[in-house]
Design a protein around this motif. Structure first.
Motif, PDB file in Angstrom:
ATOM      1  N   PHE A  17       0.796  -1.228   0.000  1.00  0.00           N
ATOM      2  CA  PHE A  17       0.000   0.000   0.000  1.00  0.00           C
ATOM      3  C   PHE A  17       0.834   1.286   0.000  1.00  0.00           C
ATOM      4  CE2 PHE A  17      -2.553  -3.285   2.156  1.00  0.00           C
ATOM      5  CZ  PHE A  17      -3.641  -3.319   1.309  1.00  0.00           C
ATOM      6  N   VAL A  18       1.834   1.353   0.867  1.00  0.00           N
ATOM      7  CA  VAL A  18       2.570   2.609   1.017  1.00  0.00           C
ATOM      8  C   VAL A  18       3.424   2.909  -0.209  1.00  0.00           C
ATOM      9  CG1 VAL A  18       4.282   3.848   2.394  1.00  0.00           C
ATOM     10  CG2 VAL A  18       2.580   2.408   3.530  1.00  0.00           C
ATOM     11  N   TYR A 139      -6.297  -5.723  -1.309  1.00  0.00           N
ATOM     12  CA  TYR A 139      -6.796  -6.571  -0.226  1.00  0.00           C
ATOM     13  C   TYR A 139      -7.340  -7.883  -0.769  1.00  0.00           C
ATOM     14  CZ  TYR A 139      -6.435  -3.696   3.990  1.00  0.00           C
ATOM     15  OH  TYR A 139      -5.970  -3.027   5.081  1.00  0.00           O
ATOM     16  N   PHE A 140      -8.082  -7.801  -1.859  1.00  0.00           N
ATOM     17  CA  PHE A 140      -8.659  -9.007  -2.477  1.00  0.00           C
ATOM     18  C   PHE A 140      -7.550  -9.971  -2.872  1.00  0.00           C
ATOM     19  CE2 PHE A 140     -11.695 -10.488  -6.113  1.00  0.00           C
ATOM     20  CZ  PHE A 140     -11.786 -11.723  -5.515  1.00  0.00           C
ATOM     21  N   ALA A 141      -6.491  -9.437  -3.499  1.00  0.00           N
ATOM     22  CA  ALA A 141      -5.384 -10.284  -3.944  1.00  0.00           C
ATOM     23  C   ALA A 141      -4.672 -10.927  -2.750  1.00  0.00           C
ATOM     24  CB  ALA A 141      -4.400  -9.462  -4.766  1.00  0.00           C
ATOM     25  N   PRO A 204      -5.658 -19.795 -10.364  1.00  0.00           N
ATOM     26  CA  PRO A 204      -6.047 -18.715 -11.276  1.00  0.00           C
ATOM     27  C   PRO A 204      -6.697 -17.534 -10.567  1.00  0.00           C
ATOM     28  CG  PRO A 204      -6.634 -20.845 -12.197  1.00  0.00           C
ATOM     29  CD  PRO A 204      -6.206 -21.097 -10.794  1.00  0.00           C
ATOM     30  N   MET A 205      -7.453 -17.814  -9.486  1.00  0.00           N
ATOM     31  CA  MET A 205      -8.052 -16.720  -8.730  1.00  0.00           C
ATOM     32  C   MET A 205      -6.972 -15.830  -8.123  1.00  0.00           C
ATOM     33  SD  MET A 205     -10.504 -16.877  -5.340  1.00  0.00           S
ATOM     34  CE  MET A 205      -9.194 -17.604  -4.336  1.00  0.00           C
ATOM     35  N   SER A 206      -5.957 -16.443  -7.521  1.00  0.00           N
ATOM     36  CA  SER A 206      -4.881 -15.665  -6.911  1.00  0.00           C
ATOM     37  C   SER A 206      -4.099 -14.884  -7.957  1.00  0.00           C
ATOM     38  CB  SER A 206      -3.947 -16.599  -6.135  1.00  0.00           C
ATOM     39  OG  SER A 206      -4.640 -17.269  -5.108  1.00  0.00           O
ATOM     40  N   ILE A 207      -3.736 -15.552  -9.043  1.00  0.00           N
ATOM     41  CA  ILE A 207      -2.958 -14.879 -10.087  1.00  0.00           C
ATOM     42  C   ILE A 207      -3.772 -13.756 -10.726  1.00  0.00           C
ATOM     43  CG2 ILE A 207      -1.800 -15.197 -12.306  1.00  0.00           C
ATOM     44  CD1 ILE A 207      -1.241 -18.100 -11.449  1.00  0.00           C
ATOM     45  N   ALA A 213      -4.928  -6.105  -9.331  1.00  0.00           N
ATOM     46  CA  ALA A 213      -4.418  -5.078  -8.421  1.00  0.00           C
ATOM     47  C   ALA A 213      -3.262  -4.306  -9.062  1.00  0.00           C
ATOM     48  CB  ALA A 213      -3.975  -5.723  -7.104  1.00  0.00           C
ATOM     49  N   ILE A 214      -2.354  -5.032  -9.712  1.00  0.00           N
ATOM     50  CA  ILE A 214      -1.237  -4.364 -10.387  1.00  0.00           C
ATOM     51  C   ILE A 214      -1.759  -3.439 -11.480  1.00  0.00           C
ATOM     52  CG2 ILE A 214       0.762  -4.746 -11.886  1.00  0.00           C
ATOM     53  CD1 ILE A 214       1.278  -7.332 -10.348  1.00  0.00           C
ATOM     54  N   ALA A 215      -2.751  -3.900 -12.240  1.00  0.00           N
ATOM     55  CA  ALA A 215      -3.290  -3.104 -13.343  1.00  0.00           C
ATOM     56  C   ALA A 215      -3.944  -1.824 -12.830  1.00  0.00           C
ATOM     57  CB  ALA A 215      -4.293  -3.933 -14.141  1.00  0.00           C
ATOM     58  N   ILE A 216      -4.662  -1.899 -11.719  1.00  0.00           N
ATOM     59  CA  ILE A 216      -5.322  -0.688 -11.215  1.00  0.00           C
ATOM     60  C   ILE A 216      -4.288   0.305 -10.692  1.00  0.00           C
ATOM     61  CG2 ILE A 216      -6.962   0.209  -9.544  1.00  0.00           C
ATOM     62  CD1 ILE A 216      -8.476  -2.399  -9.708  1.00  0.00           C
TER      63      ILE A 216
END
Length: 237
Positions: A17-18, A139-141, A204-207, A213-216
């Protein structure tokens, strides 16, 4: 589930996050310099998102092949054990692998009624929305990965009729172990088929959530550096 173990000398929450937030502030502050600095990384990430989209398309083909296989088995009065479970796994993989690529192509539904109020507030509202989405996706990831870990610790297995070869489990387990253990792992691997461990279809869910998250975070930095959104959806007439 609230532990934040240190990673490379820093708490995990700092990495998740930071540091991304500081990078976003740098892009807002520097603008053109940030564009010049991050453009090579952005191009690499775009290829990664596209590769995930291609992988999602491949799993769609797998779903089609499984359906055809079920039809042929039914016509031939044969059984296709686990076909329903395999199709469900492929559908989940299609959905999660496609998340990041769909975002970059403007395919996700975005409620833009507030963004269109006026051009002065559009940039800041979009930035705040992207920042909240980045925090949520991160958080989801994180918890998707923790779910994977818990499933492996509990040795949770599927309740269906689907089986996987033991060597496939060893192959994926290699990425979670040091190379020094690889020889021992393969020496213990047999040729049997075993009930599918739940962590395997959860991968696949984790990846997919990590890529999302990286894309956002990625497109938040692009928004702040370019001063306008870089997500452009296709115009349909």
């Amino acid at each position: 589930m609230r532990d934040w173990q240190p990673f490379l000398g820093l708490p995990l929450w700092v990495w998740l996050f930071v540091l991304p937030a500081l990078l976003a502030l740098y892009c807002l502050w520097q603008g053109p310099k940030a564009v010049a600095l991050l453009s090579p990384i952005w191009r690499l990430l775009d290829r990664l998102y596209k590769a995930a989209g291609v992988l999602a398309a491949c799993f769609m083909v797998v779903i089609l092949l499984l359906i055809v296989g079920q039809m042929i088995a039914r016509w031939s009065s044969l059984t296709f054990p686990g076909s329903t479970e395999y199709a469900g796994y492929a559908m989940a993989a299609t959905s999660f692998f496609a998340l990041a690529y769909t975002l970059t192509q403007g395919g996700h539904i975005r409620v833009s009624v507030l963004l269109n109020l006026n051009r002065h507030t559009e940039f800041w509202l979009d930035a705040v929305a992207m920042f909240i989405a980045a925090i949520t996706a991160t958080y989801f990831a994180r918890y998707a990965i923790k779910t994977n870990i818990m499933s492996e610790m509990l040795n949770d297995r599927t309740q269906g009729q689907d089986f996987v070869p033991e060597w496939l489990l060893t192959f994926f387990s290699m990425f979670a172990n040091s190379p020094a253990k690889w020889g021992e792992m393969w020496a213990k691997t047999g040729s049997e088929w075993v009930y599918t461990p739940v962590w395997l279809p959860q991968l696949p869910m984790s990846i997919g959530t990590v890529l999302l998250a990286i894309a956002i975070w990625d497109y938040l930095t692009r928004l702040l550096a370019h001063r306008k959104s870089q997500i452009h959806g296709e115009v349909l007439e």
